[in-house]
Design an enzyme around this catalytic site. Structure first.
Site: not given
Ligand code: FAD
Ligand code: EPU
Length: 350
Positions: A176, A250, A346
């Protein structure tokens, strides 16, 4: 007297740049906040002119708005990417390189590949958002990340107006992560991304529930379309559809912790799941930490923690971005207290 050219230019921008635009339809959390200015660009000349026109303003480059939490009015220019087109750059017997406009919807590109029997992105089916955002956080799911199929990208350098090319090693992809979220944050607009797809796809079905799902679908010799359908079925069973319930997937990353810390945790929580990373570190699912702490399914009126996936914070309708942000703070401090792990968000907070 105004010359026709500058008149046309004035006319063009008069219609192109809108003021005080509600961003609710442009973010999957469905948060309502105004943007001072808002415009869409379909080519790099438009992009250049829009930036030039409002050069004093703060910029927000927007794709599908599926990895954003808007906590306040945006006091600058929002530029929505609508760069279209999928082009074959080169091919041989075993692979093809496709170059894709940054505004193409990611899942449309996945379907384009599946229709042409080009493998590599089927495990990334149904991830919301745009192609241009896919390298930003090196999108990933079910054992594949875009770094596995990435060839190169082109990006517009905001300060100079030049187009720069980035090869794989320039992007510093991680879990990520990419250089565009760190060292080069807010400096570029990703305009085109080129992916290397396989004409002889090797299926990756070992992750998650893909094999079980293929079995349930009674498919013995799967192809890339079957894997895509299996991934779509798994995702639809646990992730909320943003059209029905506001969310950004998420909210937190899965934390990577030192092995010694993990071993201490196993002593206390023998059932804690984990994924090995290397000799020194282990990844722990944040969803488990959050569920184990009692947050899963908690409802705070307009917002809460999703009942099927504890890593997903949701807007049931009418929540403020700040309320969701405050909930994320509470979860983070609780997890830190209970497990000594500091979660990292995130989602991009604005
Ligand atoms: P946006 O939200 O519009 O933008 C995200 C960030 O990138 C912002 O900072 C924005 O300024 C910047 N940006 C966007 N486009 C550009 C550009 N062209 N140039 C420069 N900067 C740009 N992610 C995963 O990795 N895996 C998943 O499995 C996954 N599942 C999800 C499931 C759901 C239901 C949802 C809602 C989200 C999920 N996500 C997942 C997160 C999200 O889909 C990805 O991060 C996606 O790449 C975001 O794309 P976007 O176009 O919506 O980006
Ligand atoms: N878990 C729980 N409770 C929950 C959720 C998860 O205990 O409520 C535990 C379970 O042990 C489960 C494990 O976490 O086996 C993993 O759960 P899941 O397979 O749902 O994946 P995830 O780790 O929660 C990650 C990505 C997703 C991606 C999936 C599938 C991150 C931060 N998230 O989620 O990406 O789709 O794997 O590969 O890495 C996103 O980035 O927005 C996103 C949705």
């Amino acid at each position: 007297m105004t010359c026709p050219n500058s008149f046309l230019k004035f006319f063009y921008f008069y219609h192109m740049i809108r003021e005080q635009v509600d961003l609710k339809p442009y973010n999957t959390f469905g948060i309502s906040v105004p943007a001072k200015f808002f415009a869409t660009f379909q080519d790099t000349n438009q992009l250049r002119e829009l930036i030039e026109q409002k050069k004093q303003e703060e910029l927000l480059i927007l794709g599908g708005g599926s990895n954003l939490l808007l906590t306040k009015a945006f006091k600058g220019l929002v530029l929505k990417n609508d760069l279209q087109g999928i082009e074959l750059l080169s091919e041989n017997d075993s692979e093809a390189i496709l170059q894709v406009g940054g505004g193409v919807v990611w899942h449309d590109f996945v379907l384009h590949c599946i229709e042409r029997e080009l493998g590599g992105v089927e495990n990334l089916s149904l991830i919301p958002g745009s192609v241009g955002a896919s390298p930003m956080q090196n999108i990933g799911a079910y054992g594949v990340e875009i770094k596995d199929v990435f060839d190169h990208l082109e990006a517009f350098h905001i300060a100079s107006g030049e187009i720069h090319r980035f090869d794989h090693q320039d992007c510093a992809f991680g879990y990520r992560e990419s250089v565009f979220k760190r060292k080069l944050k807010s400096q570029y607009v990703i305009t085109k991304v080129a992916y290397r797809l396989s004409k002889k796809p090797v299926l990756n079905t070992s992750y998650g529930m893909i094999e079980q799902e293929l079995e349930r679908m009674q498919i013995n010799q799967p192809g890339i379309r079957d894997v895509s359908n299996a991934v779509i079925a798994i995702r639809s069973s646990k992730l909320p559809d943003p059209k029905k319930m506001g969310n950004a997937g998420s909210f937190f990353k899965n934390p990577v912790i030192p092995k010694e810390h993990f071993e201490q945790l196993v002593g206390e929580f023998p059932e804690i799941p984990s994924y090995p990373i290397d000799a020194q570190s282990v990844k722990v699912p944040a969803g488990w930490l959050i569920e184990r702490s009692g947050w899963k399914g908690r409802n705070f009126g307009n917002f809460g923690v999703h009942e099927k996936q504890a890593l997903v914070l949701v807007n049931y309708g009418g929540a403020l971005g700040q309320e969701i942000y405050d909930l994320s703070e509470q979860i983070m401090s609780d997890i830190e207290q209970k497990f000594g792990i500091r979660l990292e968000r995130e989602v991009n907070i604005l």
